[in-house]
Scaffold this motif. Structure first.
Motif, PDB file in Angstrom:
ATOM      1  N   CYS A 103     -36.867 -17.305 -19.383  1.00 37.38           N
ATOM      2  CA  CYS A 103     -36.547 -17.672 -18.126  1.00 37.38           C
ATOM      3  C   CYS A 103     -34.858 -17.657 -17.924  1.00 37.38           C
ATOM      4  O   CYS A 103     -34.488 -18.197 -16.932  1.00 37.38           O
ATOM      5  CB  CYS A 103     -36.957 -19.188 -17.785  1.00 37.38           C
ATOM      6  SG  CYS A 103     -36.212 -20.511 -18.722  1.00 37.38           S
ATOM      7  N   GLY A 104     -34.343 -17.038 -18.997  1.00 30.92           N
ATOM      8  CA  GLY A 104     -32.736 -17.053 -18.895  1.00 30.92           C
ATOM      9  C   GLY A 104     -31.885 -18.064 -19.198  1.00 30.92           C
ATOM     10  O   GLY A 104     -30.614 -17.963 -18.949  1.00 30.92           O
ATOM     11  N   ALA A 105     -32.648 -19.007 -19.899  1.00 32.90           N
ATOM     12  CA  ALA A 105     -31.749 -20.171 -20.039  1.00 32.90           C
ATOM     13  C   ALA A 105     -30.589 -20.058 -21.168  1.00 32.90           C
ATOM     14  O   ALA A 105     -29.498 -20.577 -20.630  1.00 32.90           O
ATOM     15  CB  ALA A 105     -32.531 -21.471 -20.712  1.00 32.90           C
ATOM     16  N   HIS A 106     -30.601 -19.194 -21.978  1.00 30.86           N
ATOM     17  CA  HIS A 106     -29.846 -18.844 -23.050  1.00 30.86           C
ATOM     18  C   HIS A 106     -28.458 -18.085 -22.154  1.00 30.86           C
ATOM     19  O   HIS A 106     -27.258 -18.188 -22.564  1.00 30.86           O
ATOM     20  CB  HIS A 106     -30.183 -18.252 -24.076  1.00 30.86           C
ATOM     21  CG  HIS A 106     -30.707 -16.804 -23.893  1.00 30.86           C
ATOM     22  ND1 HIS A 106     -31.983 -16.716 -22.978  1.00 30.86           N
ATOM     23  CD2 HIS A 106     -30.421 -15.502 -24.033  1.00 30.86           C
ATOM     24  CE1 HIS A 106     -32.193 -15.352 -22.909  1.00 30.86           C
ATOM     25  NE2 HIS A 106     -31.311 -14.579 -23.456  1.00 30.86           N
ATOM     26  N   LYS A 107     -28.671 -17.216 -21.259  1.00 29.58           N
ATOM     27  CA  LYS A 107     -27.677 -16.488 -20.402  1.00 29.58           C
ATOM     28  C   LYS A 107     -27.124 -17.562 -19.504  1.00 29.58           C
ATOM     29  O   LYS A 107     -25.742 -17.422 -19.336  1.00 29.58           O
ATOM     30  CB  LYS A 107     -28.497 -15.357 -19.548  1.00 29.58           C
ATOM     31  CG  LYS A 107     -29.125 -14.498 -20.188  1.00 29.58           C
ATOM     32  CD  LYS A 107     -28.350 -13.629 -21.310  1.00 29.58           C
ATOM     33  CE  LYS A 107     -28.869 -12.377 -22.043  1.00 29.58           C
ATOM     34  NZ  LYS A 107     -27.751 -11.948 -22.968  1.00 29.58           N
ATOM     35  N   PHE A 108     -27.737 -18.351 -19.019  1.00 29.65           N
ATOM     36  CA  PHE A 108     -26.888 -19.599 -18.271  1.00 29.65           C
ATOM     37  C   PHE A 108     -26.066 -20.375 -18.961  1.00 29.65           C
ATOM     38  O   PHE A 108     -25.012 -20.688 -18.490  1.00 29.65           O
ATOM     39  CB  PHE A 108     -28.031 -20.180 -17.190  1.00 29.65           C
ATOM     40  CG  PHE A 108     -28.588 -19.682 -16.426  1.00 29.65           C
ATOM     41  CD1 PHE A 108     -28.018 -19.260 -14.914  1.00 29.65           C
ATOM     42  CD2 PHE A 108     -29.894 -19.602 -16.206  1.00 29.65           C
ATOM     43  CE1 PHE A 108     -28.600 -18.604 -13.967  1.00 29.65           C
ATOM     44  CE2 PHE A 108     -30.687 -18.682 -15.355  1.00 29.65           C
ATOM     45  CZ  PHE A 108     -29.915 -18.458 -14.213  1.00 29.65           C
ATOM     46  N   MET A 109     -26.496 -20.672 -20.330  1.00 28.15           N
ATOM     47  CA  MET A 109     -25.678 -21.329 -21.158  1.00 28.15           C
ATOM     48  C   MET A 109     -24.270 -20.728 -21.365  1.00 28.15           C
ATOM     49  O   MET A 109     -23.193 -21.061 -21.553  1.00 28.15           O
ATOM     50  CB  MET A 109     -26.328 -21.624 -22.533  1.00 28.15           C
ATOM     51  CG  MET A 109     -27.138 -22.862 -22.520  1.00 28.15           C
ATOM     52  SD  MET A 109     -27.952 -23.024 -23.898  1.00 28.15           S
ATOM     53  CE  MET A 109     -26.885 -22.715 -25.344  1.00 28.15           C
ATOM     54  N   LYS A 110     -24.400 -19.200 -21.571  1.00 29.23           N
ATOM     55  CA  LYS A 110     -23.224 -18.427 -21.891  1.00 29.23           C
ATOM     56  C   LYS A 110     -22.329 -18.227 -20.497  1.00 29.23           C
ATOM     57  O   LYS A 110     -21.532 -17.428 -20.563  1.00 29.23           O
ATOM     58  CB  LYS A 110     -23.628 -16.984 -22.504  1.00 29.23           C
ATOM     59  CG  LYS A 110     -24.110 -17.370 -23.749  1.00 29.23           C
ATOM     60  CD  LYS A 110     -24.708 -16.355 -24.500  1.00 29.23           C
ATOM     61  CE  LYS A 110     -25.234 -16.289 -25.787  1.00 29.23           C
ATOM     62  NZ  LYS A 110     -25.857 -14.977 -26.419  1.00 29.23           N
ATOM     63  N   LYS A 111     -22.696 -18.891 -19.405  1.00 24.22           N
ATOM     64  CA  LYS A 111     -22.361 -18.395 -17.982  1.00 24.22           C
ATOM     65  C   LYS A 111     -22.443 -16.832 -17.549  1.00 24.22           C
ATOM     66  O   LYS A 111     -21.556 -16.622 -16.708  1.00 24.22           O
ATOM     67  CB  LYS A 111     -20.629 -18.950 -18.234  1.00 24.22           C
ATOM     68  CG  LYS A 111     -20.826 -20.532 -18.260  1.00 24.22           C
ATOM     69  CD  LYS A 111     -19.314 -20.942 -18.136  1.00 24.22           C
ATOM     70  CE  LYS A 111     -19.331 -22.366 -18.615  1.00 24.22           C
ATOM     71  NZ  LYS A 111     -18.125 -22.885 -18.600  1.00 24.22           N
ATOM     72  N   LYS A 112     -23.715 -16.291 -18.059  1.00 25.24           N
ATOM     73  CA  LYS A 112     -23.888 -15.092 -17.367  1.00 25.24           C
ATOM     74  C   LYS A 112     -24.906 -15.131 -16.458  1.00 25.24           C
ATOM     75  O   LYS A 112     -26.009 -14.777 -16.597  1.00 25.24           O
ATOM     76  CB  LYS A 112     -24.169 -14.163 -18.537  1.00 25.24           C
ATOM     77  CG  LYS A 112     -23.091 -13.734 -19.620  1.00 25.24           C
ATOM     78  CD  LYS A 112     -23.608 -12.889 -20.712  1.00 25.24           C
ATOM     79  CE  LYS A 112     -22.326 -12.987 -21.738  1.00 25.24           C
ATOM     80  NZ  LYS A 112     -22.898 -11.741 -22.861  1.00 25.24           N
TER      81      LYS A 112
END
Length: 79
Positions: A13-22
């Motif tokens: 669901c993209g949580a790791h991308k949101f963590m990196k502010k992407k």
């Protein structure tokens, strides 16, 4: 370790991308379920490799080696 676990369990669901502010990639992962599973799988393997090598990822996505010998700055000689 945190990055790997977040990617493994919530990468679809993209949580790791949101963590990196992407945020744009986070929305893409969210709408496509991890780019149809392929992007999630690749990111999970990359996070596992980074974890085993002892590298950390900054919020902007740059890899940083986690080493005790790395000073990261200039040392000045004292008189």
């Amino acid at each position: 370790m945190k990055e790997f676990l977040v990617t493994l369990f919530f990468g679809w669901c993209g949580a790791h991308k949101f963590m990196k502010k992407k945020y744009v990639l986070g929305v893409v992962y969210l709408c496509t379920l991890g780019v149809f599973g392929i992007g999630w799988l690749v990111d999970t393997v990359l996070a596992l490799v980074r974890m085993t090598k002892g590298e950390k990822t900054e919020n902007n996505g740059n890899n940083v080696k986690n080493s005790e010998n790395y000073g990261g700055g200039v040392q000045m000689a004292s008189n």
